[in-house]
Motif scaffolding. Structure first.
Motif, PDB file in Angstrom:
ATOM      1  N   MET A   1     -30.177  12.925  38.109  1.00 47.30           N
ATOM      2  CA  MET A   1     -29.272  13.230  38.846  1.00 47.30           C
ATOM      3  C   MET A   1     -28.590  14.752  38.987  1.00 47.30           C
ATOM      4  O   MET A   1     -28.892  15.220  37.960  1.00 47.30           O
ATOM      5  CB  MET A   1     -28.181  12.382  38.912  1.00 47.30           C
ATOM      6  N   PHE A   2     -28.443  15.413  40.159  1.00 49.91           N
ATOM      7  CA  PHE A   2     -27.885  16.728  39.832  1.00 49.91           C
ATOM      8  C   PHE A   2     -26.432  16.651  40.564  1.00 49.91           C
ATOM      9  O   PHE A   2     -26.165  16.067  41.477  1.00 49.91           O
ATOM     10  CB  PHE A   2     -28.896  17.737  40.820  1.00 49.91           C
ATOM     11  N   THR A   3     -25.596  17.386  39.995  1.00 53.99           N
ATOM     12  CA  THR A   3     -24.283  17.708  40.396  1.00 53.99           C
ATOM     13  C   THR A   3     -24.052  19.398  40.598  1.00 53.99           C
ATOM     14  O   THR A   3     -24.418  20.007  39.525  1.00 53.99           O
ATOM     15  CB  THR A   3     -23.414  17.159  39.370  1.00 53.99           C
ATOM     16  N   ALA A   4     -23.294  19.672  41.660  1.00 50.24           N
ATOM     17  CA  ALA A   4     -23.160  21.201  41.698  1.00 50.24           C
ATOM     18  C   ALA A   4     -21.758  21.070  42.727  1.00 50.24           C
ATOM     19  O   ALA A   4     -21.825  20.543  44.109  1.00 50.24           O
ATOM     20  CB  ALA A   4     -24.105  21.966  42.409  1.00 50.24           C
ATOM     21  N   ALA A   5     -20.696  21.933  42.426  1.00 49.29           N
ATOM     22  CA  ALA A   5     -19.451  21.690  43.036  1.00 49.29           C
ATOM     23  C   ALA A   5     -19.500  23.382  43.887  1.00 49.29           C
ATOM     24  O   ALA A   5     -18.521  23.469  44.682  1.00 49.29           O
ATOM     25  CB  ALA A   5     -18.587  21.814  42.059  1.00 49.29           C
ATOM     26  N   GLY A   6     -20.442  23.902  43.985  1.00 47.88           N
ATOM     27  CA  GLY A   6     -20.514  25.183  45.012  1.00 47.88           C
ATOM     28  C   GLY A   6     -19.910  26.378  44.093  1.00 47.88           C
ATOM     29  O   GLY A   6     -19.320  26.280  43.038  1.00 47.88           O
ATOM     30  N   SER A   7     -20.120  27.509  44.437  1.00 48.61           N
ATOM     31  CA  SER A   7     -19.880  28.853  43.767  1.00 48.61           C
ATOM     32  C   SER A   7     -18.418  29.198  43.778  1.00 48.61           C
ATOM     33  O   SER A   7     -17.964  29.952  43.166  1.00 48.61           O
ATOM     34  CB  SER A   7     -20.730  29.835  44.316  1.00 48.61           C
ATOM     35  N   MET A   8     -17.770  28.563  44.924  1.00 46.98           N
ATOM     36  CA  MET A   8     -16.495  28.789  45.112  1.00 46.98           C
ATOM     37  C   MET A   8     -15.421  27.904  44.676  1.00 46.98           C
ATOM     38  O   MET A   8     -14.264  28.150  44.504  1.00 46.98           O
ATOM     39  CB  MET A   8     -16.229  29.091  46.656  1.00 46.98           C
ATOM     40  N   ALA A   9     -15.730  26.807  44.297  1.00 46.90           N
ATOM     41  CA  ALA A   9     -14.697  25.613  43.748  1.00 46.90           C
ATOM     42  C   ALA A   9     -14.308  25.708  42.611  1.00 46.90           C
ATOM     43  O   ALA A   9     -15.015  26.348  41.544  1.00 46.90           O
ATOM     44  CB  ALA A   9     -15.406  24.112  43.760  1.00 46.90           C
TER      45      ALA A   9
END
Length: 218
Positions: A1-9
């Motif tokens: 599983m992969f999780t990423a909240a974005g570069s701005m969050a």
């Protein structure tokens, strides 16, 4: 599983704690078996994590996963190593090459903030089911999540729902076990590929746009 909240969050401590509770459950006693997780989290947010999970930890970051696709895929393999212990099944990195992780065959679910670029990459590669968790109420991320859900191509978990005990765990386990949903996502990727969508078309459109701007200057 992969999780990423974005570069701005910028995640809050409550949000990080809720995610970690889910990850600890998934990596130890999930109904879907042993789940392994790669988490791309901004370095300036990693102080919210336990020290052993931060990417600066030598145990947690055995290789640089920021440089190229091969290193990122190798890191994904580490996260999916079935011989690892529960704590070692969560690999945190400050940055990864997202397309390489989403193209990895072991990536079944993608927890994303719901940015259009991230969702498009997920669907175009056709391996992971997107679970949109907008970490704030801004932008259009909730709308994108709603569109995915209405089309049977993913799920939306609203910011307040993330903080409800067990809610994220239930959502992830449901997506991990939903083979029909995964087939639909793979079908979208195949349809886009057959239609000619992808990097080549994007490059052609950018060139066309650039040439058009040059022509308008004459």
């Amino acid at each position: 599983m992969f999780t990423a909240a974005g570069s701005m969050a910028h995640l809050t401590q409550q949000q990080v704690d809720a995610i970690l509770d889910t990850f600890n459950t998934l990596t130890s006693s999930s109904s879907q078996g042993c789940v392994r997780i790669l988490w791309a989290l901004r370095e300036d947010s990693q102080h919210l994590l336990p020290a052993h999970l931060r990417s600066s930890s030598s145990k947690q970051a055995p290789r640089d996963v920021t440089s190229n696709s091969a290193d990122t895929a190798a890191a994904a393999d580490d996260a999916h190593d079935s011989s690892s212990s529960s704590s070692e099944r969560i690999l945190v990195a400050s940055w990864v090459k997202q397309t390489a992780v989403l193209a990895h065959p072991a990536t079944k679910v993608f927890i994303t903030h719901g940015g259009l670029g991230s969702v498009h990459e997920c669907l175009a590669l056709g391996k992971a089911v997107p679970l949109v968790v907008p970490f704030s109420n801004g932008a259009d991320h909730c709308t994108i999540g709603q569109q995915l859900e209405s089309r049977g191509l993913g799920m939306l978990l609203k910011p307040a729902e993330l903080l409800l005990p067990g809610r994220l765990t239930k959502a992830v386990e449901g997506l991990l076990g939903d083979e029909e949903l995964r087939r639909r996502v793979a079908g979208v990727a195949k349809a886009w590929e057959q239609a000619g969508y992808g990097p080549k078309m994007a490059a052609e459109l950018l060139i066309e746009f650039a040439l058009g701007r040059e022509a308008s200057k004459c």
